[in-house]
Design a protein around this motif. Sequence first.
Motif, mmCIF file in Angstrom:
data_model
loop_
_atom_site.group_PDB
_atom_site.id
_atom_site.type_symbol
_atom_site.label_atom_id
_atom_site.label_comp_id
_atom_site.label_asym_id
_atom_site.label_seq_id
_atom_site.Cartn_x
_atom_site.Cartn_y
_atom_site.Cartn_z
ATOM 1 N N VAL B 65 0.855 -1.178 0.000
ATOM 2 C CA VAL B 65 0.000 0.000 0.000
ATOM 3 C C VAL B 65 0.896 1.235 0.000
ATOM 4 O O VAL B 65 1.874 1.301 0.735
ATOM 5 C CB VAL B 65 -0.909 0.008 1.243
ATOM 6 N N GLY B 67 1.410 4.074 1.391
ATOM 7 C CA GLY B 67 1.027 4.836 2.581
ATOM 8 C C GLY B 67 1.365 6.308 2.478
ATOM 9 O O GLY B 67 0.556 7.171 2.833
ATOM 10 N N ASP B 68 2.549 6.612 1.955
ATOM 11 C CA ASP B 68 2.968 8.015 1.850
ATOM 12 C C ASP B 68 2.079 8.785 0.868
ATOM 13 O O ASP B 68 1.669 9.914 1.136
ATOM 14 C CB ASP B 68 4.433 8.103 1.398
ATOM 15 N N GLY B 69 1.776 8.140 -0.261
ATOM 16 C CA GLY B 69 0.916 8.770 -1.262
ATOM 17 C C GLY B 69 -0.473 9.046 -0.702
ATOM 18 O O GLY B 69 -1.043 10.113 -0.929
ATOM 19 N N LEU B 70 -0.990 8.076 0.061
ATOM 20 C CA LEU B 70 -2.327 8.242 0.632
ATOM 21 C C LEU B 70 -2.348 9.327 1.699
ATOM 22 O O LEU B 70 -3.310 10.077 1.825
ATOM 23 C CB LEU B 70 -2.827 6.916 1.208
ATOM 24 N N LEU B 71 -1.245 9.409 2.443
ATOM 25 C CA LEU B 71 -1.152 10.439 3.472
ATOM 26 C C LEU B 71 -1.143 11.832 2.826
ATOM 27 O O LEU B 71 -1.766 12.771 3.336
ATOM 28 C CB LEU B 71 0.122 10.222 4.299
ATOM 29 N N THR B 73 -2.580 12.537 -0.011
ATOM 30 C CA THR B 73 -3.977 12.740 -0.434
ATOM 31 C C THR B 73 -4.816 13.247 0.734
ATOM 32 O O THR B 73 -5.617 14.176 0.597
ATOM 33 C CB THR B 73 -4.583 11.405 -0.941
ATOM 34 N N PHE B 74 -4.602 12.596 1.897
ATOM 35 C CA PHE B 74 -5.355 12.982 3.094
ATOM 36 C C PHE B 74 -5.084 14.425 3.490
ATOM 37 O O PHE B 74 -6.007 15.197 3.768
ATOM 38 C CB PHE B 74 -4.987 12.048 4.259
ATOM 39 N N ARG B 75 -3.809 14.820 3.468
ATOM 40 C CA ARG B 75 -3.449 16.195 3.905
ATOM 41 C C ARG B 75 -4.002 17.230 2.929
ATOM 42 O O ARG B 75 -4.451 18.304 3.345
ATOM 43 C CB ARG B 75 -1.928 16.299 4.034
ATOM 44 N N TRP B 77 -6.713 16.787 1.162
ATOM 45 C CA TRP B 77 -8.169 16.816 1.411
ATOM 46 C C TRP B 77 -8.484 17.683 2.642
ATOM 47 O O TRP B 77 -9.361 18.517 2.615
ATOM 48 C CB TRP B 77 -8.666 15.376 1.643
#
Lengths: 221, 82
Positions: B65, B67-71, B73-75, B77
């Motif tokens: 996964v 994780g860094d890319g999703l984090l 995305t989260f920030r 958002w």
Amino acid sequence: MQPVAIPSGRRPDNEDELVAALRRGDEAAFVELVERYGAMLLRLARTFVRDQAVAEEVVQETWLAVLNGIERFEGRSSLKTWIFQILSNRAKTRAIRERRSAPFSTLGGDGADEAAVDADRFRDESHRWAGHWAAAPADWTQLPEERLLGQETLARVNEAIQTLPPRQAEVLALRDVEGWEPAEVCAALGISDGNQRILLHRARAKVRAALEHYLSEGAAA
Amino acid sequence: MSAVDHLTCQEFVEVLTDYLECALDADERAEIERHIVICRGCTNYVEQTRATIELLGRVGAEDDVDGDGLLATFREWRAGRP
């Protein structure tokens, strides 16, 4: 999974708490969610969309949709089911848009009338033992473990899942790959328990047949 | 299942999932179990099906996964929220 940077906050553990924390923009809650469901979404996306890059985009879109939709999540289904449904809808949209021949582009395929094993494997009506094996399945317990459970065999399993009709692929992925309970699968896909079992039955039978074909290669040598 | 008294192998393979999913009644279960005892081919078929399920459980266990890319995305958002 890749380690995610550890945030300072305490991680919420129950679902209501997780949802509430996410609505507040709590990073620890998001990390918790990714750890719980990140690998699942990636595996399922790869089941539903053949192209790796597209599968990863679908996962990315799903996470953004989860964040944008968390305010509207009502808890009528479990968080896991809700997230899965977002992924499933995204994957279908992509498959239709790209007119893919991969899963989701073909409709139907419940396979209620398909045979689990080809009829020609059994003795026909003219035979005294009609309906009994003419070409019986081999004993896989005699195979070397590295042949039965090796990477090449796993790759064949993946290929076989990809060729299943969409509904069968979904049920098989949720039940046997992700280990969901039958009731969870029925709720997520909106199907009856009987229908779920038929789809699972046909899907397992096809993957078994593909494995039988692969594992019998070179067996005579 | 009408022909349960004289189950053929061809019928056996069609009710196997119902058997494994505990969706058969006691008589039907007993018939299936009697058949397994006397039929080598169907015993192998059951084993092959169990091996198939085992293999399915191992598919993609090592997916990475991002994780860094999703984090990120989260920030993004969170920063864009009203």
